[in-house]
Enzyme design. Structure first.
Site, PDB file in Angstrom:
ATOM      1  N   GLU A 110       8.425   4.096  32.910  1.00  0.00           N
ATOM      2  CA  GLU A 110       8.910   5.376  33.400  1.00  0.00           C
ATOM      3  C   GLU A 110       8.229   6.533  32.687  1.00  0.00           C
ATOM      4  OE1 GLU A 110      13.483   3.863  34.379  1.00  0.00           O
ATOM      5  OE2 GLU A 110      13.030   4.927  32.526  1.00  0.00           O
ATOM      6  N   CYS A 163      -5.560  -3.097   1.965  1.00  0.00           N
ATOM      7  CA  CYS A 163      -5.537  -3.186   3.418  1.00  0.00           C
ATOM      8  C   CYS A 163      -6.923  -3.277   4.061  1.00  0.00           C
ATOM      9  CB  CYS A 163      -4.741  -2.012   3.992  1.00  0.00           C
ATOM     10  SG  CYS A 163      -4.108  -2.328   5.680  1.00  0.00           S
ATOM     11  N   THR A 222      16.986   6.411  26.664  1.00  0.00           N
ATOM     12  CA  THR A 222      16.908   5.048  27.211  1.00  0.00           C
ATOM     13  C   THR A 222      15.738   4.815  28.165  1.00  0.00           C
ATOM     14  OG1 THR A 222      18.404   5.611  29.032  1.00  0.00           O
ATOM     15  CG2 THR A 222      19.409   4.791  27.007  1.00  0.00           C
ATOM     16  N   ASN A 258      17.444  16.135  39.152  1.00  0.00           N
ATOM     17  CA  ASN A 258      17.208  16.438  37.737  1.00  0.00           C
ATOM     18  C   ASN A 258      18.374  17.197  37.110  1.00  0.00           C
ATOM     19  OD1 ASN A 258      14.707  15.187  37.755  1.00  0.00           O
ATOM     20  ND2 ASN A 258      13.580  17.066  38.193  1.00  0.00           N
ATOM     21  N   GLY A 272      25.142   1.702  33.225  1.00  0.00           N
ATOM     22  CA  GLY A 272      25.335   0.441  33.933  1.00  0.00           C
ATOM     23  C   GLY A 272      24.018  -0.178  34.350  1.00  0.00           C
ATOM     24  N   LYS A 323      -9.127   2.752  -2.830  1.00  0.00           N
ATOM     25  CA  LYS A 323      -9.476   2.086  -1.573  1.00  0.00           C
ATOM     26  C   LYS A 323     -10.844   2.552  -1.075  1.00  0.00           C
ATOM     27  CE  LYS A 323      -7.375   1.322   3.035  1.00  0.00           C
ATOM     28  NZ  LYS A 323      -6.190   1.676   3.857  1.00  0.00           N
ATOM     29  N   GLU A 382       0.831  -1.200   0.000  1.00  0.00           N
ATOM     30  CA  GLU A 382       0.000   0.000   0.000  1.00  0.00           C
ATOM     31  C   GLU A 382       0.874   1.263   0.000  1.00  0.00           C
ATOM     32  OE1 GLU A 382      -3.619   1.740   2.853  1.00  0.00           O
ATOM     33  OE2 GLU A 382      -2.368   0.071   3.507  1.00  0.00           O
TER      34      GLU A 382
END
Length: 575
Positions: free
Chosen positions: A427, A147, A422, A398, A318, A111, A44
């Site tokens: 969180e 789709c 990360t 902070n 770490g 579509k 598509e």
């Protein structure tokens, strides 16, 4: 009635790269021709990339997209091509499939069913088509769909296939990935195949586009829902299948390009049935953790490379989040293109610093060490008077995260490296992140990965490697931001084993706090988590994009107003 060889080109394209996509499509047409295919389908909107979003509001983009289609037609000598592109007529834009036969554009299908939920905004951009498209080849009757056309029970295209006694449905698709989506998609394809009494050739897009990942996994399913062929996932592939209908159709007298209800278009095959039949491909299955890991790799690779970067840089604390992010980055880009930076402070333990070094050696990536203790003290010195007396609080926690972000962004500016953040979904959901600190960067690899899944993925990385690529001490250590002495995540949050199910219920399943409590969670904990989620929308709105791997990710999937006085953890009493 002859056998028709159908090739499904499951390819990875780039939104807006009309010339690059055109070149790639031409290469895959050549591969299909080399396989003696009669028909080759592409996903598509493959010509312009999916989703093109507000590029569709640019008239020049639509014009250039059509010009690219016209340039493609001469490349279709001796083969029939079904290709997704954006069509425009009289100021209206359509999600379209071009049917090109032997260099001639013989039909354009628009579509009909337009999705407008979750990450989809197709009614913002497209008009619905009104007519089906059916054509015959060598006594086999094909119906074209795009789709969502096959996702709606009792749809127009389903009725069209039955009415016209279609033998096969060619479905070109851009169905994005989340964990478990393949089972949903296959159930949809199987239902449509049985309902329409056709063999369905479902060709799905592959590749990453911003937050979305398309996992391929194209299939061929017979009218009874039996799987006949299956393409690999998360990589490009030409899936080739020989097809012959169970019934013969009398050929109409001539090509007919009119709407459904008239005689189907007749196209001559390009290959004789004397060719030996192909053995159907059955790609291996992936389990839940394997598919998530592959999705993260593909999403990261495509985001980095399609945006013109070669190398990435990230903070290595770490901890388990940065360790997993580094492992994904190495798989996506190779070790030589990943740089880790460890930035120890007075709160960094010898163990976590050592683990960062062990991980870097294990992954064979460059590790830069930039201590921040002196920088942090310099801030404290100049802020002593403005901050005044009193015990230090979260502002100093902070501050350390923001110092680290400045270092990473400085390296990014100097060397052109993309910064990977990360933070995980747990969180991000509750705001246990720092604006302009650990949230700062270009791409958030595990943004949609709950913390409990981070642990599962880390164990998977080690199993696949046959060694502890991610140090065992990292996996066993209680999570900590190390922004003050003896800090643990559980000082501020419920245990992740309890937090993640509550977040799943509230964020992904839209359950009320009362219902979540009724499922066995303590009401005070549910109320606390819900308030944290609701009050941190402003942070999430400023987060870097990241790979979607759950049914409802923050961002396009979930759009909650920042300024919002509806408190979801309080019942409306009517007063």
């Amino acid at each position: 009635m002859a056998t028709v060889r159908i090739a499904q080109a499951q390819i990875d394209v780039t939104v807006g790269d009309l010339s690059g996509n055109l070149h790639k499509i031409g290469d895959w047409i050549e591969q299909a021709r080399a396989e003696h295919a009669d028909i080759v389908t592409f996903p598509e909107l493959a010509l312009c990339g999916y989703p093109p979003e507000d590029l569709l509001f640019k008239p020049q983009f639509l014009t250039d997209n059509r010009l690219a289609l016209e340039k493609l037609a001469p490349l279709c000598k001796g083969i029939t091509v079904v290709l997704g592109f954006a069509d425009s007529e009289n100021g209206k834009v359509f999600n379209a499939a071009a049917l090109i036969h032997d260099t001639e554009l013989v039909r354009v299908y628009h579509k009909i069913e337009l999705p407008n939920y979750g990450v989809f905004d197709e009614k913002r951009y497209f008009q619905s088509g009104r007519a089906c498209a059916v054509f015959d080849m060598a006594g086999n009757r094909f119906s074209l769909t795009i789709c969502e056309d096959i996702w709606i029970p009792g749809s127009i295209t389903e009725g069209c296939a039955l009415k016209n006694e279609a033998d096969a449905v060619l479905n070109i698709s851009a169905s994005p990935f989340h964990a478990g989506k393949l089972e949903v998609r296959r159930a949809i394809v199987n239902r449509y195949a049985r309902a329409s009494r056709t063999t369905v050739f479902h060709n799905n897009l592959v590749g990453g586009q911003d937050e979305l990942v398309f996992d391929g996994g194209s299939v061929v399913v017979d009218p009874h829902g039996k799987l006949l062929a299956r393409a690999r996932r998360f990589e490009e592939q030409l899936l080739v299948t020989d097809f012959e209908a169970a019934r013969a159709h009398p050929e109409p007298p001539a090509w007919n390009l009119m709407d459904d209800g008239d005689a189907p278009l007749v196209i001559a095959p390009h290959r004789t049935s004397a060719q030996h039949r192909r053995v159907p491909c059955m790609a291996p299955e992936l389990d839940r953790i394997e598919e998530i890991y592959q999705g993260l790799i593909l999403g990261t690779r495509d985001y980095v490379l399609k945006n013109g970067f070669q190398k990435v840089v990230m903070g290595l604390s770490g901890g388990i989040d940065s360790s997993l992010t580094a492992a994904v980055a190495v798989q996506a880009l190779s070790a030589g293109n990943v740089i880790g930076v460890t930035m120890p402070s007075q709160y960094t333990s010898d163990e976590t610093l050592s683990d960062a070094e062990v991980l870097a050696r294990s992954l064979e990536i460059e590790l830069i060490t930039v201590p921040i203790r002196g920088i942090f003290q310099a801030y404290l010195d100049v802020l002593e008077r403005p901050l005044g007396s009193g015990d230090p609080g979260i502002e100093l926690e902070n501050l350390q995260a923001r110092i680290r972000a400045n270092i990473l962004m400085t390296l990014s500016n100097k060397f052109g490296w993309l910064v990977l953040t990360t933070s995980n979904k747990s969180e991000t959901a509750v705001g246990y992140t720092t604006l302009y600190g650990d949230m700062a960067g270009g791409f958030a690899v595990i943004k949609d990965v709950p913390k409990t899944v981070v642990y599962e993925l880390s164990e998977y990385v080690n199993r696949e490697a046959g060694t502890d690529t991610i140090p065992r001490s990292v996996i066993r250590r209680p999570p900590t931001a190390e922004l003050k002495h003896d800090q643990k995540d559980e000082d501020s949050l419920p245990p992740y084993a309890l937090l993640d199910p509550i977040l799943k219920a509230y964020v992904e399943e839209d359950k009320s706090p009362e219902r979540i409590t009724a499922e066995g969670f303590e009401s005070h904990m549910v109320s606390r988590v819900v308030r944290m989620v609701d009050r941190n929308e402003y942070k999430r709105r400023q987060a870097a994009p990241g790979v979607k791997i759950t049914p409802k990710a923050f961002g396009k999937d979930r759009r909650v107003p920042i300024t919002n006085r509806y408190l979801s953890d309080l019942s409306f009493d009517g007063d």
